[in-house]
Design a protein around this motif. Structure first.
Motif, PDB file in Angstrom:
ATOM      1  N   UNK A  61       2.592   6.989   3.958  1.00 17.95           N
ATOM      2  CA  UNK A  61       3.920   6.478   4.741  1.00 17.95           C
ATOM      3  C   UNK A  61       3.975   4.784   4.526  1.00 17.95           C
ATOM      4  N   UNK A  62       5.351   4.561   4.443  1.00 17.68           N
ATOM      5  CA  UNK A  62       5.633   2.949   4.696  1.00 17.68           C
ATOM      6  C   UNK A  62       6.410   2.916   5.936  1.00 17.68           C
ATOM      7  N   UNK A 116       9.108   0.399  -1.538  1.00 11.80           N
ATOM      8  CA  UNK A 116       9.163  -0.437  -0.605  1.00 11.80           C
ATOM      9  C   UNK A 116      10.063  -0.071   0.481  1.00 11.80           C
ATOM     10  N   UNK A 117       9.977  -0.225   1.648  1.00  8.03           N
ATOM     11  CA  UNK A 117      10.779   0.055   2.812  1.00  8.03           C
ATOM     12  C   UNK A 117      10.916  -1.453   3.511  1.00  8.03           C
ATOM     13  N   UNK A 118      12.132  -1.870   3.728  1.00  8.16           N
ATOM     14  CA  UNK A 118      12.430  -3.276   4.041  1.00  8.16           C
ATOM     15  C   UNK A 118      13.790  -3.460   4.522  1.00  8.16           C
ATOM     16  N   UNK A 153       1.738  -4.656  -0.019  1.00  8.80           N
ATOM     17  CA  UNK A 153       2.116  -5.427   1.208  1.00  8.80           C
ATOM     18  C   UNK A 153       2.235  -4.965   2.426  1.00  8.80           C
ATOM     19  N   UNK A 154       2.354  -5.467   3.312  1.00 13.03           N
ATOM     20  CA  UNK A 154       2.818  -4.956   4.752  1.00 13.03           C
ATOM     21  C   UNK A 154       1.811  -5.080   5.838  1.00 13.03           C
ATOM     22  N   UNK A 155       0.621  -5.379   5.483  1.00 16.33           N
ATOM     23  CA  UNK A 155      -0.424  -5.922   6.377  1.00 16.33           C
ATOM     24  C   UNK A 155      -0.737  -4.645   7.511  1.00 16.33           C
ATOM     25  N   UNK A 156      -0.911  -3.498   6.751  1.00 12.58           N
ATOM     26  CA  UNK A 156      -1.457  -2.275   7.453  1.00 12.58           C
ATOM     27  C   UNK A 156      -0.168  -1.292   7.640  1.00 12.58           C
ATOM     28  N   UNK A 157       1.151  -1.964   7.302  1.00 10.99           N
ATOM     29  CA  UNK A 157       2.096  -0.874   7.701  1.00 10.99           C
ATOM     30  C   UNK A 157       2.288   0.218   6.665  1.00 10.99           C
ATOM     31  N   UNK A 158       1.692   0.190   5.486  1.00  7.16           N
ATOM     32  CA  UNK A 158       1.449   1.341   4.500  1.00  7.16           C
ATOM     33  C   UNK A 158       0.287   1.911   4.690  1.00  7.16           C
ATOM     34  N   UNK A 159       0.215   3.214   4.912  1.00  9.30           N
ATOM     35  CA  UNK A 159      -0.969   4.096   5.068  1.00  9.30           C
ATOM     36  C   UNK A 159      -1.025   5.227   4.183  1.00  9.30           C
ATOM     37  N   UNK A 160      -2.195   5.504   3.532  1.00  7.87           N
ATOM     38  CA  UNK A 160      -2.330   6.792   2.743  1.00  7.87           C
ATOM     39  C   UNK A 160      -3.236   7.404   3.836  1.00  7.87           C
ATOM     40  N   UNK A 187       8.197  -5.409   6.497  1.00  5.93           N
ATOM     41  CA  UNK A 187       8.080  -3.817   5.812  1.00  5.93           C
ATOM     42  C   UNK A 187       6.807  -3.736   5.381  1.00  5.93           C
ATOM     43  N   UNK A 188       6.947  -2.935   4.177  1.00  6.59           N
ATOM     44  CA  UNK A 188       5.716  -2.588   3.320  1.00  6.59           C
ATOM     45  C   UNK A 188       5.983  -1.961   2.170  1.00  6.59           C
ATOM     46  N   UNK A 189       4.730  -1.918   1.024  1.00 13.48           N
ATOM     47  CA  UNK A 189       5.243  -1.352  -0.164  1.00 13.48           C
ATOM     48  C   UNK A 189       3.833  -0.971  -1.090  1.00 13.48           C
ATOM     49  N   UNK A 190       4.173  -0.321  -1.913  1.00 13.30           N
ATOM     50  CA  UNK A 190       2.909  -0.038  -2.908  1.00 13.30           C
ATOM     51  C   UNK A 190       3.643  -0.092  -4.427  1.00 13.30           C
ATOM     52  N   UNK A 191       2.580  -0.144  -5.411  1.00 17.76           N
ATOM     53  CA  UNK A 191       2.760   0.050  -6.572  1.00 17.76           C
ATOM     54  C   UNK A 191       1.983   1.240  -7.332  1.00 17.76           C
TER      55      UNK A 191
END
Length: 302
Positions: free
Chosen positions: A59-60, A197-199, A44-51, A67-71
């Motif tokens: 980066x989150x 996540x960063x929120x 989630x994050x609509x592009x705010x998380x990047x590999x 915010x943004x997140x990964x799993x």
């Protein structure tokens, strides 16, 4: 040796035989050396998380909109999980960077690192918690002995059938033991993914919500590298900890399955808890007027 199948972690001969089976099957191990493209899904994050950097960096980002997140792509049932993080710098009040293991459902299991932001110059709060069968309320909180925003530091969760050990840069800060013998549920049967996540949590994160997020400092960014999971992967109802994989077994490779804190580790953990612990639920008599939780009686700090 009594025989059993470890494919589903259900040995009819009991937990001691299960552990022998696990220790004898080191070839099940997964060693992910930190390629986020292979190991992580941004959720989630609509592009705010990047590999970035061919999977070597992640980066989150948090701004006022989201915010943004990964799993993790994999689920795990026991393992040693390492991640290097560099937290949001400057005025991070109101923000939370969460890094944790969790299963799904109402009666979920969960093992938490949460980093609660603060005003510039004030220390982060490292919040830890353990849920088993949906029950948490086992918080311990710490300040850190370094600036977690200035460089990367390694935050580790070791989870085996006997204990959970939280470590920072290889130094144990907390141990949660399996206390099933006195009726305390322990997370051992539900596979868990890694989440982060960063929120925005300015309703509670900083001084109980008294200090709000200052959006003039946005966007806020946390950075990750060197993810590593030595773990049992759970897939399609079965574990990669299979008794069929014994040809390259090595007790050294499976050391985390029976790892415990030796006297040196206990002294190092005691140093952290004596100098940097700021909250321990096992000392909060006001919170538990009917008596402290049962596991507090055998905790390292009680």
């Amino acid at each position: 040796m009594a025989s059993c199948s470890c494919s589903s972690f259900s040995c009819t001969r009991g937990p001691s035989v299960l552990l022998v089976c696990l220790l004898a099957t080191a070839a099940f191990m997964v060693a992910n050396a930190g390629n986020f493209n292979q190991d992580i899904d941004i959720t989630w994050g609509d592009g705010r998380a990047k590999i970035l950097n061919d999977g070597q960096l992640l980066t989150l980002t948090l701004d006022k909109a989201s915010g943004s997140g990964f799993q993790s792509k994999n689920e795990y049932l026991f393992g040693k999980i390492d991640m290097q993080l560099k937290l949001v710098s400057g005025n991070s009040a109101g923000t939370v960077t969460a890094y944790y293991l969790s299963s799904q459902g109402t009666n979920h299991d969960e093992i938490d690192f949460e980093f609660l932001g603060n005003l510039t110059g004030e220390p982060y709060i490292l919040h830890t918690n353990v849920f088993s069968q949906g029950k948490g309320n086992r918080e311990q909180q710490f300040h850190l002995w370094f600036d977690p925003t200035a460089d990367f530091h390694t935050y580790s969760i070791l989870w085996n059938p006997q204990r959970i050990i939280f470590s920072v840069d290889g130094r144990p800060i907390r141990e949660f033991k399996n206390s099933e013998s006195i009726g305390v549920p322990y997370p051992k049967s539900q596979a868990m993914r890694i989440y982060s996540s960063l929120w925005n949590a300015d309703d509670w994160a900083t001084r109980g919500g008294l200090v709000k997020t200052d959006w003039t400092h946005a966007p806020f960014t946390a950075t990750y590298q060197n993810f590593n999971a030595d773990a049992c992967v759970w897939s399609s109802g079965a574990s990669s900890c299979s008794s069929q994989s014994t040809t390259s077994a090595s007790a050294n490779n499976a050391a985390w399955l029976s790892q415990e804190l030796d006297s040196t580790d206990l002294e190092r953990m005691k140093w952290v808890q004596n100098n940097y612990m700021i909250y321990n639920y096992c000392m909060d008599i006001k919170r538990f007027p009917q008596g402290l939780p049962s596991e507090c009686a055998i905790a390292s700090i009680s």
